[in-house]
Design an enzyme around this catalytic site. Structure first.
Site, PDB file in Angstrom:
ATOM      1  N   ASP A 168      91.596  48.151  50.755  1.00  0.00           N
ATOM      2  CA  ASP A 168      92.737  47.326  51.127  1.00  0.00           C
ATOM      3  C   ASP A 168      93.823  47.311  50.050  1.00  0.00           C
ATOM      4  O   ASP A 168      94.580  46.355  49.943  1.00  0.00           O
ATOM      5  CB  ASP A 168      92.243  45.889  51.403  1.00  0.00           C
ATOM      6  CG  ASP A 168      93.271  45.058  52.139  1.00  0.00           C
ATOM      7  OD1 ASP A 168      94.085  45.638  52.873  1.00  0.00           O
ATOM      8  OD2 ASP A 168      93.276  43.829  51.968  1.00  0.00           O
ATOM      9  N   CYS A 170      87.256  47.981  75.020  1.00  0.00           N
ATOM     10  CA  CYS A 170      87.884  46.686  75.286  1.00  0.00           C
ATOM     11  C   CYS A 170      88.088  46.455  76.783  1.00  0.00           C
ATOM     12  O   CYS A 170      88.134  45.305  77.231  1.00  0.00           O
ATOM     13  CB  CYS A 170      89.232  46.592  74.573  1.00  0.00           C
ATOM     14  SG  CYS A 170      89.095  46.346  72.792  1.00  0.00           S
ATOM     15  N   CYS A 222      89.866  43.327  78.929  1.00  0.00           N
ATOM     16  CA  CYS A 222      89.831  42.081  78.153  1.00  0.00           C
ATOM     17  C   CYS A 222      91.093  41.933  77.307  1.00  0.00           C
ATOM     18  O   CYS A 222      91.539  42.881  76.657  1.00  0.00           O
ATOM     19  CB  CYS A 222      88.603  42.065  77.252  1.00  0.00           C
ATOM     20  SG  CYS A 222      88.473  40.583  76.217  1.00  0.00           S
ATOM     21  N   CYS A 266      95.903  34.093  70.183  1.00  0.00           N
ATOM     22  CA  CYS A 266      96.805  34.018  69.024  1.00  0.00           C
ATOM     23  C   CYS A 266      97.685  32.777  69.100  1.00  0.00           C
ATOM     24  O   CYS A 266      98.469  32.623  70.050  1.00  0.00           O
ATOM     25  CB  CYS A 266      97.681  35.268  68.942  1.00  0.00           C
ATOM     26  SG  CYS A 266      98.788  35.264  67.510  1.00  0.00           S
ATOM     27  N   CYS A 290      93.702  33.430  59.280  1.00  0.00           N
ATOM     28  CA  CYS A 290      93.409  32.953  60.630  1.00  0.00           C
ATOM     29  C   CYS A 290      92.381  33.883  61.261  1.00  0.00           C
ATOM     30  O   CYS A 290      92.478  35.105  61.145  1.00  0.00           O
ATOM     31  CB  CYS A 290      94.689  32.940  61.466  1.00  0.00           C
ATOM     32  SG  CYS A 290      94.464  32.429  63.185  1.00  0.00           S
ATOM     33  N   CYS A 337      92.005  35.430  66.677  1.00  0.00           N
ATOM     34  CA  CYS A 337      91.895  36.629  67.521  1.00  0.00           C
ATOM     35  C   CYS A 337      90.529  37.285  67.346  1.00  0.00           C
ATOM     36  O   CYS A 337      90.000  37.907  68.275  1.00  0.00           O
ATOM     37  CB  CYS A 337      93.023  37.614  67.230  1.00  0.00           C
ATOM     38  SG  CYS A 337      93.000  38.377  65.594  1.00  0.00           S
TER      39      CYS A 337
END
Length: 353
Positions: free
Chosen positions: A133, A187, A190, A197, A240, A243
């Protein structure tokens, strides 16, 4: 030799603690053009390092000339749901911190593991660049190409075993290793992550406007949080998970083997108002091993003030009053906003009664 070496690398990566190790060819990322468009739209906000590293992110050969392979690694950080729900205790309202920041700084934990793999690869004549990262590389694109997971509609990577709760790390190497096939996108129809969010930052499947993302607002943004977005942040004070929490694939996620990522006293159950009394020295001591140290006291207390403005009550006003006299203007402005919010709520309750 390539197949034998790859087998050894995968085994060694698991030995040092990684949950997945796969390989992609060291070539331009599949979504380089989309990344350039995202930058042109300004959706990266104040993350200027994204723009500075644009050319390298779109061509890993500019990161390590002669690199043939990218070793993609995943490390589970999930430690259950015990500390992820904000509450009000006898000591006051409690904030919410993203799971990845509950324990020790993942940069430090993973960097130590990458160093071991780097030394291992040197024995076979490899030259490496290792990142967690921190480097100019589109890590999710390469990881998806290697089959670590698939691109979820939230832009987060999803793995059928780990769900969404894992860190990514990359090793660019001059050694040639057989590439793995990509994972199939599972996915389907979905869209729970998009619906979940709080700020509407996921503007469409696979499209994120970072300027509205709570993780950006509470971590990457250095100045004042826009007034219209403050109420949407709720009690979140660092990042957060909404999601990610919404993803159905997380029902298969197991608890991480890495104890360093477990919640600490400073990130689990501490009353929001108690953070406001931290001096700069106390803040640095409390979060010296945490990724929270990155945003410094001014950024963290700014976030705490916003959370108190959203969920605090009259008992939090004395602490906010002290914060409103802080030497840091950013903290002062957000503390005054929080005080006004709490007073308005109190007046509304009196009017209703």
């Amino acid at each position: 030799m390539s197949a034998e070496l790859k087998s050894k690398v995968v085994a060694f990566a698991r030995e040092v603690g990684f949950d997945s190790c796969r390989v992609a060819a060291c070539s331009p990322p599949p979504h380089a053009n989309e990344f350039r468009t995202w930058l042109e739209e300004g959706a990266h906000g104040e993350m200027h390092y994204m723009k500075r590293g644009e050319e390298k992110r779109c061509d890993p050969q500019k990161v390590l000339r002669g690199a043939k392979s990218i070793i993609e690694l995943a490390l589970n950080y999930f430690h259950g749901a015990a500390a992820d729900t904000a509450a009000t205790t006898a000591a006051g309202a409690v904030g919410r911190i993203a799971r990845y920041a509950w324990g020790d700084d993942y940069h430090d934990v993973i960097a130590a593991k990458l160093d071991k793999i780097d030394m291992f690869l040197r024995e076979f004549g490899g030259e490496q660049r290792c990142y967690v990262d921190t480097g100019p590389i589109l890590e999710r694109d390469h990881a998806a190409r290697a089959g670590i997971g698939w691109h979820g509609k939230s832009t987060m990577l999803v793995d059928e075993r780990l769900g969404t709760w894992f860190f990514l790390a990359e090793i660019l190497t001059t050694l040639e290793l057989a590439a793995d096939p990509p994972a199939r996108d599972r996915c389907g129809t979905c869209a729970r992550c998009i619906t979940a969010c709080p700020t509407g930052a996921i503007t469409a499947p696979h499209r994120l406007d970072a300027r509205r993302c709570i993780s950006y607002l509470t971590i990457e943004l250095k100045g004042a949080i826009p007034l219209e977005l403050r109420p949407l942040i709720g009690e979140r004070i660092f990042g957060c998970d909404d999601c990610l929490d919404a993803c159905p694939w997380n029902r298969f996620a197991g608890v991480s083997r890495e104890s360093a990522f477990a919640a600490s006293r400073s990130t689990a159950g501490m009353a929001l108002r108690d953070y406001l009394d931290l001096s700069d020295e106390q803040f640095r001591e409390m979060f010296r091993h945490s990724p929270i140290k990155r945003i410094k006291r001014r950024g963290f207390l700014r976030n705490v003030c916003v959370a108190l403005g959203n969920v605090g009550d009259e008992s939090d006003l004395p602490a906010l009053g002290r914060a409103a006299r802080d030497a840091e203007p950013l903290i002062v402005e957000h503390a005054r906003w929080a005080i006004d919010c709490i007073r308005e709520r109190c007046e509304s309750k009196v009017a209703i009664c």
